[in-house]
Every structure is written in structure tokens, then in C-alpha cells.
Design a protein around this motif. Sequence first.
Motif, PDB file in Angstrom:
ATOM      1  N   PRO A 173       0.802  -0.976   0.100  1.00 20.75           N
ATOM      2  CA  PRO A 173       0.175   0.231  -0.303  1.00 20.75           C
ATOM      3  C   PRO A 173       0.916   0.708  -0.123  1.00 20.75           C
ATOM      4  O   PRO A 173       0.524   2.664  -0.375  1.00 20.75           O
ATOM      5  CB  PRO A 173      -1.045  -0.162   0.999  1.00 20.75           C
ATOM      6  CG  PRO A 173      -0.760  -1.232   2.039  1.00 20.75           C
ATOM      7  CD  PRO A 173       0.881  -2.552   0.817  1.00 20.75           C
ATOM      8  N   ARG A 174       1.932   1.200   0.457  1.00 22.15           N
ATOM      9  CA  ARG A 174       3.513   2.179   0.399  1.00 22.15           C
ATOM     10  C   ARG A 174       4.097   2.141   0.206  1.00 22.15           C
ATOM     11  O   ARG A 174       5.173   0.793   1.314  1.00 22.15           O
ATOM     12  CB  ARG A 174       2.509   3.362   1.539  1.00 22.15           C
ATOM     13  CG  ARG A 174       2.665   2.830   3.014  1.00 22.15           C
ATOM     14  CD  ARG A 174       1.873   3.454   4.513  1.00 22.15           C
ATOM     15  NE  ARG A 174       2.543   5.641   4.332  1.00 22.15           N
ATOM     16  CZ  ARG A 174       2.209   6.133   4.691  1.00 22.15           C
ATOM     17  NH1 ARG A 174       1.059   6.393   5.417  1.00 22.15           N
ATOM     18  NH2 ARG A 174       2.979   7.616   4.174  1.00 22.15           N
ATOM     19  N   PRO A 175       4.908   3.454   0.214  1.00 22.57           N
ATOM     20  CA  PRO A 175       6.846   2.112   0.526  1.00 22.57           C
ATOM     21  C   PRO A 175       7.117   2.240   1.888  1.00 22.57           C
ATOM     22  O   PRO A 175       7.069   3.090   3.137  1.00 22.57           O
ATOM     23  CB  PRO A 175       7.527   4.069  -0.176  1.00 22.57           C
ATOM     24  CG  PRO A 175       6.160   3.779  -1.252  1.00 22.57           C
ATOM     25  CD  PRO A 175       4.917   4.076  -0.270  1.00 22.57           C
ATOM     26  N   GLY A 176       8.003   1.147   2.147  1.00 23.32           N
ATOM     27  CA  GLY A 176       8.399   1.066   3.179  1.00 23.32           C
ATOM     28  C   GLY A 176       7.332  -0.345   4.158  1.00 23.32           C
ATOM     29  O   GLY A 176       8.175   0.061   5.204  1.00 23.32           O
ATOM     30  N   TRP A 177       6.405  -0.541   4.482  1.00 21.27           N
ATOM     31  CA  TRP A 177       5.556  -1.331   4.631  1.00 21.27           C
ATOM     32  C   TRP A 177       6.626  -3.057   3.870  1.00 21.27           C
ATOM     33  O   TRP A 177       7.289  -3.022   3.381  1.00 21.27           O
ATOM     34  CB  TRP A 177       4.258  -1.585   3.936  1.00 21.27           C
ATOM     35  CG  TRP A 177       3.495  -0.210   4.597  1.00 21.27           C
ATOM     36  CD1 TRP A 177       4.331   0.687   5.565  1.00 21.27           C
ATOM     37  CD2 TRP A 177       2.218   0.016   4.792  1.00 21.27           C
ATOM     38  NE1 TRP A 177       3.481   1.688   6.001  1.00 21.27           N
ATOM     39  CE2 TRP A 177       1.713   0.676   5.562  1.00 21.27           C
ATOM     40  CE3 TRP A 177       0.488  -0.991   4.817  1.00 21.27           C
ATOM     41  CZ2 TRP A 177       0.759   1.118   6.254  1.00 21.27           C
ATOM     42  CZ3 TRP A 177      -0.497  -0.680   5.102  1.00 21.27           C
ATOM     43  CH2 TRP A 177      -0.309   0.604   5.849  1.00 21.27           C
ATOM     44  N   GLU A 178       6.539  -3.308   5.005  1.00 19.72           N
ATOM     45  CA  GLU A 178       6.669  -4.596   4.903  1.00 19.72           C
ATOM     46  C   GLU A 178       4.901  -5.888   4.792  1.00 19.72           C
ATOM     47  O   GLU A 178       4.106  -5.513   5.540  1.00 19.72           O
ATOM     48  CB  GLU A 178       7.183  -5.363   5.951  1.00 19.72           C
ATOM     49  CG  GLU A 178       8.971  -5.047   5.965  1.00 19.72           C
ATOM     50  CD  GLU A 178       9.818  -5.794   6.661  1.00 19.72           C
ATOM     51  OE1 GLU A 178      10.442  -6.654   6.680  1.00 19.72           O
ATOM     52  OE2 GLU A 178      10.205  -4.385   7.611  1.00 19.72           O
ATOM     53  N   ALA A 179       5.322  -7.052   4.870  1.00 23.98           N
ATOM     54  CA  ALA A 179       3.676  -7.852   4.563  1.00 23.98           C
ATOM     55  C   ALA A 179       4.318 -10.024   5.004  1.00 23.98           C
ATOM     56  O   ALA A 179       5.764  -9.838   5.331  1.00 23.98           O
ATOM     57  CB  ALA A 179       3.392  -8.051   3.242  1.00 23.98           C
ATOM     58  N   ALA A 180       3.685  -9.701   6.287  1.00 24.10           N
ATOM     59  CA  ALA A 180       3.588 -11.468   7.068  1.00 24.10           C
ATOM     60  C   ALA A 180       2.498 -12.054   6.687  1.00 24.10           C
ATOM     61  O   ALA A 180       1.635 -12.133   6.892  1.00 24.10           O
ATOM     62  CB  ALA A 180       3.880 -11.001   8.452  1.00 24.10           C
ATOM     63  N   THR A 181       2.934 -13.145   6.546  1.00 19.19           N
ATOM     64  CA  THR A 181       1.381 -14.440   6.617  1.00 19.19           C
ATOM     65  C   THR A 181       2.246 -15.791   6.896  1.00 19.19           C
ATOM     66  O   THR A 181       3.068 -15.559   6.467  1.00 19.19           O
ATOM     67  CB  THR A 181       1.000 -14.438   5.496  1.00 19.19           C
ATOM     68  OG1 THR A 181      -0.019 -15.379   5.677  1.00 19.19           O
ATOM     69  CG2 THR A 181       0.925 -14.377   4.212  1.00 19.19           C
ATOM     70  N   GLY A 182       1.357 -16.832   7.545  1.00 17.48           N
ATOM     71  CA  GLY A 182       1.594 -18.194   7.245  1.00 17.48           C
ATOM     72  C   GLY A 182       1.231 -18.881   5.516  1.00 17.48           C
ATOM     73  O   GLY A 182       1.952 -19.372   5.920  1.00 17.48           O
ATOM     74  N   LEU A 183       1.168 -17.805   5.242  1.00 23.26           N
ATOM     75  CA  LEU A 183       0.973 -18.984   3.759  1.00 23.26           C
ATOM     76  C   LEU A 183       1.952 -19.236   2.638  1.00 23.26           C
ATOM     77  O   LEU A 183       2.747 -18.641   3.090  1.00 23.26           O
ATOM     78  CB  LEU A 183       0.135 -17.860   2.508  1.00 23.26           C
ATOM     79  CG  LEU A 183      -1.409 -17.709   2.825  1.00 23.26           C
ATOM     80  CD1 LEU A 183      -1.726 -16.179   1.812  1.00 23.26           C
ATOM     81  CD2 LEU A 183      -2.200 -18.587   2.932  1.00 23.26           C
ATOM     82  N   THR A 184       2.074 -20.007   2.060  1.00 24.62           N
ATOM     83  CA  THR A 184       3.283 -20.794   1.320  1.00 24.62           C
ATOM     84  C   THR A 184       4.139 -19.385   0.069  1.00 24.62           C
ATOM     85  O   THR A 184       3.509 -19.188  -0.483  1.00 24.62           O
ATOM     86  CB  THR A 184       2.804 -21.229   0.358  1.00 24.62           C
ATOM     87  OG1 THR A 184       3.021 -22.782   1.381  1.00 24.62           O
ATOM     88  CG2 THR A 184       4.695 -22.840  -0.270  1.00 24.62           C
TER      89      THR A 184
END
Length: 280
Positions: A133-144
Motif C-alpha cells: 500500500p505504501r513505501p517502507g511497508w512489509e507483509a507477513a503471513t503463514g501462507l506458502t
Amino acid sequence: AWRRHYRVEAADLHAHLFHVPLTIEQPAAGQRVSLPVWIPGSYLVREFSKNLQRLVARQDGRPVPVHQLDKCTWQIDCVPSSPVVLAYEVYAWDNSVRTAWLDADRGFFNGTSLCLCVHGQETQPHALELVSPRPGWEAATGLTPLRVGRRGFGLYLAQDYDELVDCPVELGSFWSTEFRAGGVPHRLVVAGASAAFDGDRLAADVQKICETEIRFWHDRRRPPFKQYLFLLNAVDDGYGGLEHRNSTALIASRRDLPRRGDPRMGDGYLTLLGLVSHAD
């Protein structure tokens, strides 16, 4: 192309809107879709569909009529000869572990709030694409992860719809660390922590909890997951969590997090560790 491909992006951070295009490569005639009225780990009927809006469909470049059959089910007047693309928005303004949240600082969602179920195709693989959604963000999830960048955005795979909606997603500028317990990689993500947050202490204590519980429940066997993810949202006032197949979403008061230079085991921190141990 994946036969069920969800692309999650931000329509408007300040209006708290996710935008979700869903491509169904081989729809049925009059394909039906729905949002669940349940979420794994929570045993109440929910009204997730009240936040879904502006659902439209296109096939072969032309609009296709969409009919709402009940509060959470829609029928698409498509034909089975070519892919159909649905697009819709989800209002995300519930700062809990059960639904979805999006603002200028953080995003979070469960698939039960954002991912329409394609009737008749629930047991087949599903692809989820996360767009930053915007610069500098990260994502985390248990999906493969399939094709994922270093910040966690990209394409993920779920073996079926149940797995898709049993792996919540955290988005933002969060604190994160990794450790191993029982021979399995674990990741701890904390959103909303203050600058004084002692992440090293929390990670060490969470690792001890995980090692102890894995030994207790599995003896010398490996636990039944290849990786595990803790998602902790620190807020002004809150407490709770939902357990998932290889992750857990937690919410706790910011004041209960350990602080650098303060070695005390206060009641609040003890309560937080109790929440972690219950969710692991």
C-alpha cells in the motif's frame, strides 16, 4: 495463470478500503460466490459481508450482471467459456483479530473478510497476491510464498480455500525477528510497539514458551507445521487472540510489552506471555 487469483491492494488508506480483484479462470455458469459467516477459532456467527461493497463482474471485457441472493451470497450471470473477473471493496476499520483493518500506519486482514469463496472450487488451490500500500511497508503471513520480494509482497499459495482463510496477513512498518523452536523456524511480528520496546527479551521468552510446549505435546517428534508465525498488535488497551493452523493473531496493551532497561516481570508482561502460551 491460477484458477482462483485474489489481488489485495489498498483502494484508500484514509477511507480504510481494500480493493480486491478476483479472477476465476474457469467459472461455472451462473457462478456463485460468498463470504463466510465464521472465522477459524471463533465460535460465533459473524456479519463480514456487511463491509463488502461495489461488487462488479466482467467477462470477455463486458460487464456481467451480479445478483445478491442473501446477506453473504452473490450469483454472477457468467458463462463457463472464459475467465470472469470480480472486483470489490472491503471497508476495514475493526482493530481486532477477527476481521480487517487498514489505515495510514497499518493493515491487517483475515481471508474470511476479504476473499470471496468460489462455490464448487473450495478444495482447489488458491493464489493470493499482496500489493504494497505504501513505501517502507512489509507483509507477513503463514501462507506458502511463491514469488515474494524481500519485504513480503508478492504471490502466495493456499492448497484450498480453508487454508487461505486460516492464514491472517499483517501489513505495515512492524518490528520482526526469527528464531527456531523444536527444529522449526518461528517468526515474531509486533506492530504498534513504542521506541522503548525490548524485542530481544520478548523473543527470548516466546522461544522458551515454544520449546517447552513443543516438548510437552510432541516429545521428540517435530510439530505438525513447517513454520510458525506470531502476529502481535500492540494497542492502547486490548487483549485477545485467535489461533490458526500455523500462525496466531494476538492483540495486547502496549504498556504490557517489555521495556529496555527494565528487567522486572510485571503483571502486564506476565499476562502477555500467558496469552502467547495459550495461542502457541
